[in-house]
Design an enzyme around this catalytic site. Structure first.
Site, PDB file in Angstrom:
ATOM      1  N   SER A  44      75.378 -34.766   1.838  1.00 17.03           N
ATOM      2  CA  SER A  44      75.904 -34.829   0.473  1.00 17.03           C
ATOM      3  C   SER A  44      76.794 -36.052   0.218  1.00 17.03           C
ATOM      4  O   SER A  44      76.990 -36.435  -0.924  1.00 17.03           O
ATOM      5  CB  SER A  44      76.704 -33.561   0.177  1.00 17.03           C
ATOM      6  N   ASP A 348      86.063 -31.428  -4.595  1.00 16.51           N
ATOM      7  CA  ASP A 348      85.689 -30.018  -4.763  1.00 16.51           C
ATOM      8  C   ASP A 348      85.945 -29.151  -3.521  1.00 16.51           C
ATOM      9  O   ASP A 348      85.476 -28.029  -3.454  1.00 16.51           O
ATOM     10  CB  ASP A 348      84.209 -29.919  -5.155  1.00 16.51           C
ATOM     11  N   HIS A 351      83.860 -32.506  -0.752  1.00 13.83           N
ATOM     12  CA  HIS A 351      83.432 -33.855  -1.144  1.00 13.83           C
ATOM     13  C   HIS A 351      84.570 -34.619  -1.793  1.00 13.83           C
ATOM     14  O   HIS A 351      85.539 -34.019  -2.261  1.00 13.83           O
ATOM     15  CB  HIS A 351      82.216 -33.748  -2.062  1.00 13.83           C
TER      16      HIS A 351
END
Ligand SMILES: *[C@@H]1O[C@H](CO)[C@@H](O)[C@H](O)[C@H]1NC(C)=O
Ligand SMILES: *[C@@H]1O[C@H](CO)[C@@H](O)[C@H](O)[C@H]1NC(C)=O
Ligand SMILES: *[C@@H]1O[C@H](CO)[C@@H](O)[C@H](O)[C@H]1NC(C)=O
Length: 385
Positions: A44, A348, A351
């Site tokens: 990610s 978040d 991340h």
């Protein structure tokens, strides 16, 4: 430094003044550009939209709201299936080379003439079968680095480059102007096995073996310019701080055991990379020290404009972390985010913010965290030491 007695000199080798100075160079200024294409891999931290492009988001359910605002609120002003408020390190790399943002592989309609991004959020270094065998498939992403290599193989076969040995001309043409970017990979492997009977050392062994095997496969195909990111200080992520007991902290306020784990992983990875450099002397392999770059940012946070080091900008629950696994970013309980994301490192819980990714990129480019120099590679395709 009490709990991290194995810090290399680069952690302290950059002064706050140097960091301040390097940030006075704008990352938006393109440096000259010998690369015409980027092939990127990772999870990610590098995925520019493979997750979400197939509809279903298969990874951890707490991070399944990436298609909702406030993801993407900064810069793009709409969700792009990037796990951030805005751009990622790979986006700043593309900008610096005056290339378009990399399209995700799974977006079949995209123009791939400037490269392809194979990174998948939640992806593991170790093949998925390992997790199946160990009964660790709940809530995890089935794609691994091996999946990404398979996709890359397909792209290369389409360009008549099966292996460097069988079709040297085609492969030389493919890799002459191509930067291979291997983003941080392996953090999910450790995260998915937390609380299981699989030992951290076992994950370490298999993850390093997977990354090394992957690099070897790409080098065998003929890749000439490869950039490999180490793991970040995983113990500084909000989720780690939220889960670990308060006694498990290091000198920068992060989870000591997790930072130790990612540090050790990187140390071994670097020895493997050194072996690959000897085996493939024609290739330039740059190692990016994400761990020490992150650590340096924490230590110099105020000068870099960061006020919140550990608290999420997008989350719920308030308190020191503003994080709740039942109300993660993009869900109903966290449909809005902090006023100024550029003052936050963490977006978040897992991340990072665009502001953080920009500083990380600048540190890789101008700081002492790339071995050999990234800036020199991007400018001139050279190994300048
Ligand atoms: C890190 O972990 C290793 C192996 O588990 C251990 O030997 C070492 O003492 C740890 N170092 C710190 C600073 O916690
Ligand atoms: C796998 O894990 C689940 C849930 O933890 C458990 O119910 C099940 O018995 C496990 N199966 C095996 C084969 O270990
Ligand atoms: C990709 O191609 C290489 C040959 O260049 C091969 O060794 C490897 O097994 C292939 N991997 C996958 C996942 O298809």
């Amino acid at each position: 430094m009490k709990t991290l007695g194995i810090m290399p000199p680069s952690a302290t080798g950059i002064t706050a003044t140097a960091i301040f100075l390097l940030l006075t160079f704008s990352s938006a200024t393109p440096i000259s550009r010998p690369f015409k294409k980027i092939y990127a891999f990772g999870d990610s931290y590098t995925d520019t939209g493979n997750t979400g492009s197939t509809g279903a988001i298969t990874g951890p359910s707490a991070f399944s709201y990436v298609s909702n605002l406030p993801y993407g609120r900064t810069f793009f002003h709409h969700p792009t299936n990037r796990y951030s408020d805005g751009r990622l390190v790979i986006d700043f790399v593309a900008e610096s080379l005056s290339l378009p943002y990399l399209p995700p592989y799974l977006n079949r309609k995209a123009d791939t003439s400037s490269g392809i991004n194979y990174a998948v959020a939640g992806s593991t270094a170790i093949r998925h079968g390992f997790f199946v065998k160990n009964n660790l498939t709940f809530n995890i992403t089935p794609q691994s680095l091996k999946t990404q290599l398979g996709w890359f193989n397909k792209t290369m076969e389409g360009q008549k480059c099966k292996t460097a040995k069988s079709t040297p001309e085609e492969c030389t043409a493919v890799f002459r102007d191509a930067l291979v970017w291997v983003g941080e990979i392996g953090a999910n492997d450790y995260a998915y096995s937390i609380g299981s009977t699989v030992a951290g050392k076992t994950i370490q062994l298999h993850a390093i073996r997977s990354v090394t095997g992957f690099l070897e496969a790409v080098l065998d195909k003929g890749a000439k310019y490869i950039v490999v990111q180490g793991l970040p200080t995983t113990g500084c992520l909000t989720l780690a701080l939220y889960l670990a007991p308060e006694s498990d902290r290091d000198d920068i306020g992060c989870v000591a055991s997790a930072n130790n784990q990612s540090y050790t992983h990187n140390a071994i990875l670097q020895t493997k990379i050194q072996t690959l450099r000897k085996k493939y002397p024609e290739a330039v392999i740059v190692y990016l020290d994400y761990w020490n770059a992150y650590r340096s940012i924490i230590k110099n946070a105020p000068k870099l404009g960061f006020r919140e080091l550990y608290k999420t900008c997008c989350g719920s629950g308030g308190g020191p972390y503003n994080f709740d696994l039942g109300g993660t970013c993009g869900s109903k309980s966290a449909s809005s985010s902090c006023q100024d994301p550029s003052q936050y490192i963490n977006w978040d819980g897992v991340h990072l913010t665009e502001a953080m990714y920009r500083v990380v990129f600048e540190m890789f480019l101008k700081g002492a965290f790339a071995h050999p120099s990234l800036e020199c590679l991007l400018r001139s395709k050279q190994n300048c030491g």
